[in-house]
Design an enzyme around this catalytic site. Sequence first.
Site, PDB file in Angstrom:
ATOM      1  N   GLU A  35      50.711   8.155  15.910  1.00  0.00           N
ATOM      2  CA  GLU A  35      51.947   7.355  15.925  1.00  0.00           C
ATOM      3  C   GLU A  35      52.860   7.874  14.812  1.00  0.00           C
ATOM      4  OE1 GLU A  35      53.496   4.583  17.703  1.00  0.00           O
ATOM      5  OE2 GLU A  35      54.932   5.139  16.164  1.00  0.00           O
ATOM      6  N   ASP A  59      59.282   7.002  24.214  1.00  0.00           N
ATOM      7  CA  ASP A  59      60.731   6.727  24.138  1.00  0.00           C
ATOM      8  C   ASP A  59      61.515   7.632  25.094  1.00  0.00           C
ATOM      9  OD1 ASP A  59      60.597   4.730  22.085  1.00  0.00           O
ATOM     10  OD2 ASP A  59      60.127   6.330  20.683  1.00  0.00           O
ATOM     11  N   LYS A  84      70.330   9.045  26.128  1.00  0.00           N
ATOM     12  CA  LYS A  84      71.560   9.844  25.979  1.00  0.00           C
ATOM     13  C   LYS A  84      71.237  11.321  26.183  1.00  0.00           C
ATOM     14  CE  LYS A  84      74.071   6.690  23.060  1.00  0.00           C
ATOM     15  NZ  LYS A  84      74.165   6.202  21.715  1.00  0.00           N
TER      16      LYS A  84
HETATM   17  C1  LIG Z   1      58.404   2.510  23.439  1.00  0.00           C
HETATM   18  S1  LIG Z   1      57.129   2.546  22.265  1.00  0.00           S
HETATM   19  C2  LIG Z   1      55.665   2.302  23.273  1.00  0.00           C
HETATM   20  C3  LIG Z   1      54.494   1.825  22.473  1.00  0.00           C
HETATM   21  C4  LIG Z   1      53.179   1.616  23.254  1.00  0.00           C
HETATM   22  N1  LIG Z   1      52.677   2.876  23.774  1.00  0.00           N
HETATM   23  C5  LIG Z   1      53.353   0.613  24.360  1.00  0.00           C
HETATM   24  O1  LIG Z   1      53.429   1.016  25.536  1.00  0.00           O
HETATM   25  O2  LIG Z   1      53.410  -0.583  24.048  1.00  0.00           O
HETATM   26  C6  LIG Z   1      57.010   4.272  21.829  1.00  0.00           C
HETATM   27  C7  LIG Z   1      56.153   4.525  20.598  1.00  0.00           C
HETATM   28  O3  LIG Z   1      56.034   5.935  20.411  1.00  0.00           O
HETATM   29  C8  LIG Z   1      56.251   6.249  19.040  1.00  0.00           C
HETATM   30  N2  LIG Z   1      56.787   7.622  19.000  1.00  0.00           N
HETATM   31  C9  LIG Z   1      58.029   8.026  19.306  1.00  0.00           C
HETATM   32  N3  LIG Z   1      58.152   9.369  19.181  1.00  0.00           N
HETATM   33  C10 LIG Z   1      56.931   9.820  18.791  1.00  0.00           C
HETATM   34  C11 LIG Z   1      56.414  11.114  18.481  1.00  0.00           C
HETATM   35  N4  LIG Z   1      57.177  12.193  18.569  1.00  0.00           N
HETATM   36  N5  LIG Z   1      55.118  11.196  18.105  1.00  0.00           N
HETATM   37  C12 LIG Z   1      54.334  10.087  18.010  1.00  0.00           C
HETATM   38  N6  LIG Z   1      54.772   8.842  18.288  1.00  0.00           N
HETATM   39  C13 LIG Z   1      56.044   8.705  18.685  1.00  0.00           C
HETATM   40  C14 LIG Z   1      57.236   5.193  18.557  1.00  0.00           C
HETATM   41  O4  LIG Z   1      57.188   5.017  17.151  1.00  0.00           O
HETATM   42  C15 LIG Z   1      56.758   3.974  19.322  1.00  0.00           C
HETATM   43  O5  LIG Z   1      55.761   3.262  18.614  1.00  0.00           O
END
Ligand SMILES: C[S@@+](CC[C@H](N)C(=O)[O-])C[C@H]1O[C@@H](n2cnc3c(N)ncnc32)[C@H](O)[C@@H]1O
Length: 220
Positions: free
Chosen positions: A69, A119, A123
């Site tokens: 994470e 994520d 955009k």
């Molecule tokens: C939309 S949340 C989804 C969280 C969880 N997987 C869920 O479905 O409830 C996306 C998560 O991915 C993490 N994240 C975003 N970019 C990342 C990256 N490059 N490497 C690791 N984690 C990442 C964010 O901090 C966030 O906690």
Amino acid sequence: MGRSLKYEIPGVDPRVALDEWAEKGWSGIFGTVAGSEPRSRVLEIGFGRGEFLLDLASSAPEVEFVGVEVSFKRTLKMARKVARAALANVRLVEGRAEEAIRAVPEPASLDAIWINFSDPWPKRRHAHRRVLQPEFVAAAAAALAPGGHLYVATDDVPYAHQIDEVLSAEPGLQNAYAPWPFVSEVKGRRQTGYEAQWREEGRPMHFFSYQRRGAGASDG
Ligand SMILES: C[S@@+](CC[C@H](N)C(=O)[O-])C[C@H]1O[C@@H](n2cnc3c(N)ncnc32)[C@H](O)[C@@H]1O
């Protein structure tokens, strides 16, 4: 409560540095004997609030789980939850998925990789930040053991199209849901924290499942 207590972990701290994991390997970070009976190994990328990982890990104590994470705060909060639940089969790496996937020790060692609701960066100028890109997927395929699965979920339609393109173009993987690119429901699947929220909002679900080709894969 004093300010410093915020950072205390109520038990064994499950966090490991990416370098430490890469150097010591799975047995090094889990304290198991290298070369002893093979254990199942699972990676979750972007575990967020960690509901999914906690649920998976508590139902499979014999499996070794590593969660990656990027957020320091989320990793800290999850470390507290793992310690409170005394889950000895979970380690957490605070770092970027793109780096962690290349650093997975012992290539071809993973039984599953989960990427839930990564994520979508809607955009156009931010789209390069999406985790599911060709280089990432190639590294994920290399980290999976033959027959191991890459599971991806998203609620975002444009990102789902990109995921379909990138996964189907990776020669090391085969689509477990073929001829469909994805399915919108998976019986018995655990819900993630974000998924519950998106479902309430009526967003569409896209679940992908790809399997590493090679010996052990269902159709080689
Ligand atoms: C939309 S949340 C989804 C969280 C969880 N997987 C869920 O479905 O409830 C996306 C998560 O991915 C993490 N994240 C975003 N970019 C990342 C990256 N490059 N490497 C690791 N984690 C990442 C964010 O901090 C966030 O906690």
